[in-house]
Design a protein around this motif. Sequence first.
Motif, PDB file in Angstrom:
ATOM      1  N   LEU A 213      26.759 -28.640  71.750  1.00 13.97           N
ATOM      2  CA  LEU A 213      28.294 -29.121  71.342  1.00 13.97           C
ATOM      3  C   LEU A 213      28.987 -29.819  72.641  1.00 13.97           C
ATOM      4  O   LEU A 213      28.262 -29.733  73.664  1.00 13.97           O
TER       5      LEU A 213
ATOM      6  N   PHE B  90      28.323 -30.070  67.714  1.00 14.60           N
ATOM      7  CA  PHE B  90      29.491 -29.851  67.382  1.00 14.60           C
ATOM      8  C   PHE B  90      30.591 -30.521  68.294  1.00 14.60           C
ATOM      9  O   PHE B  90      30.311 -30.725  69.495  1.00 14.60           O
TER      10      PHE B  90
ATOM     11  N   ARG C  24      34.716 -27.931  67.027  1.00 18.07           N
ATOM     12  CA  ARG C  24      34.252 -27.100  65.881  1.00 18.07           C
ATOM     13  C   ARG C  24      33.946 -27.853  64.614  1.00 18.07           C
ATOM     14  O   ARG C  24      33.857 -26.929  63.680  1.00 18.07           O
ATOM     15  N   LYS C  25      33.487 -29.055  64.487  1.00 17.44           N
ATOM     16  CA  LYS C  25      33.017 -29.561  63.429  1.00 17.44           C
ATOM     17  C   LYS C  25      31.917 -30.407  63.730  1.00 17.44           C
ATOM     18  O   LYS C  25      31.665 -30.750  64.651  1.00 17.44           O
ATOM     19  N   ALA C  26      30.797 -30.060  62.766  1.00 16.30           N
ATOM     20  CA  ALA C  26      29.388 -30.708  63.176  1.00 16.30           C
ATOM     21  C   ALA C  26      29.585 -32.223  62.774  1.00 16.30           C
ATOM     22  O   ALA C  26      30.120 -32.783  61.884  1.00 16.30           O
TER      23      ALA C  26
END
Length: 314
Positions: A230, A274, A277-279
């Motif tokens: 991430l 990520f 918090r989003k792929a």
Amino acid sequence: FFLSRQLSLLLFLIGTTITPVFTFSTTMTPTKIALVTGSTDGIGLTTAKALASSGYRVIVHGRDPDRVTKACANVRAAGGSFACAIPALADISTLPGCKSLAETVTTVCLAQSSHLDLLVHNAGVFVERKETVPWDNDASHTLERTFAVNVAAPFAITSLLLPVLIAGSRIIIVSSISQASAINYWEDLQFQKRPYSKYQSYAESKLFDAMLCMEIAERLKVLSITVNCLDPGTVNTKMLLAGWGACGIHVDKALDVAWVSTSSHLEGKSGLYFVGRKATKASWSAYDLNERKKLWEILCPLVSPVSKLWESIM
């Protein structure tokens, strides 16, 4: 069976004997074990505190004894228990330092007859001027410091800790939206010929982290160990302040690493990158098998013969 067999092989390969250096109360309720590298300040400390408050026993890693002691006190305050923080001193810019950290973690797991539930590769550097470090006991074998800490160390530590990872364990690698779009100088990763650039060195290291995430995720799929990476967010860490100035959120609000580490929504999901918090998609090289093979073939000799453990998995 896999754990005991692999642990025996690891100890044979690194030529060491694990001797417990601390014990735990037998009346203590068992908790999950996490290692967060570079957890004496910044995002690492915020992550360690969040994990402790969620019931993890956190191995708090750093290089400076005083800073590790202070960080452990903060983590214990967050977790409400002395036992929720375990100090680990190691300079992971070198292979001996990586081995020392792995030995501490293995000792913790053995003392609890347990395993490592979570491995967070958070430690990272942004080096103003080119520095080289002796990677192993051969002083002539050096690496550029950014590559050593940001890339070689996560691979080495993961390789060394394979015996204490089990199905359900999670590995998190902190990459960055500052990752390079591609590697254009495979023949000169250590900046021996081209002019050193702190931004280029860092950007390449964070692309390597994404590539490493995807490669290890694929290799550990058979063991049901998940690996994700991430961008931790734009956070006013020492690194951000040194390279880009105060343009982010306070470190106490930097909880994305803790989220990726513990979210039940990510159980069983692997090979993801990520942002917020989003792929999303990392740079294309992270998904290019040929590019990842180049990196793997560079990294394996750096931790030989421990890297042979990977052959027993495939």
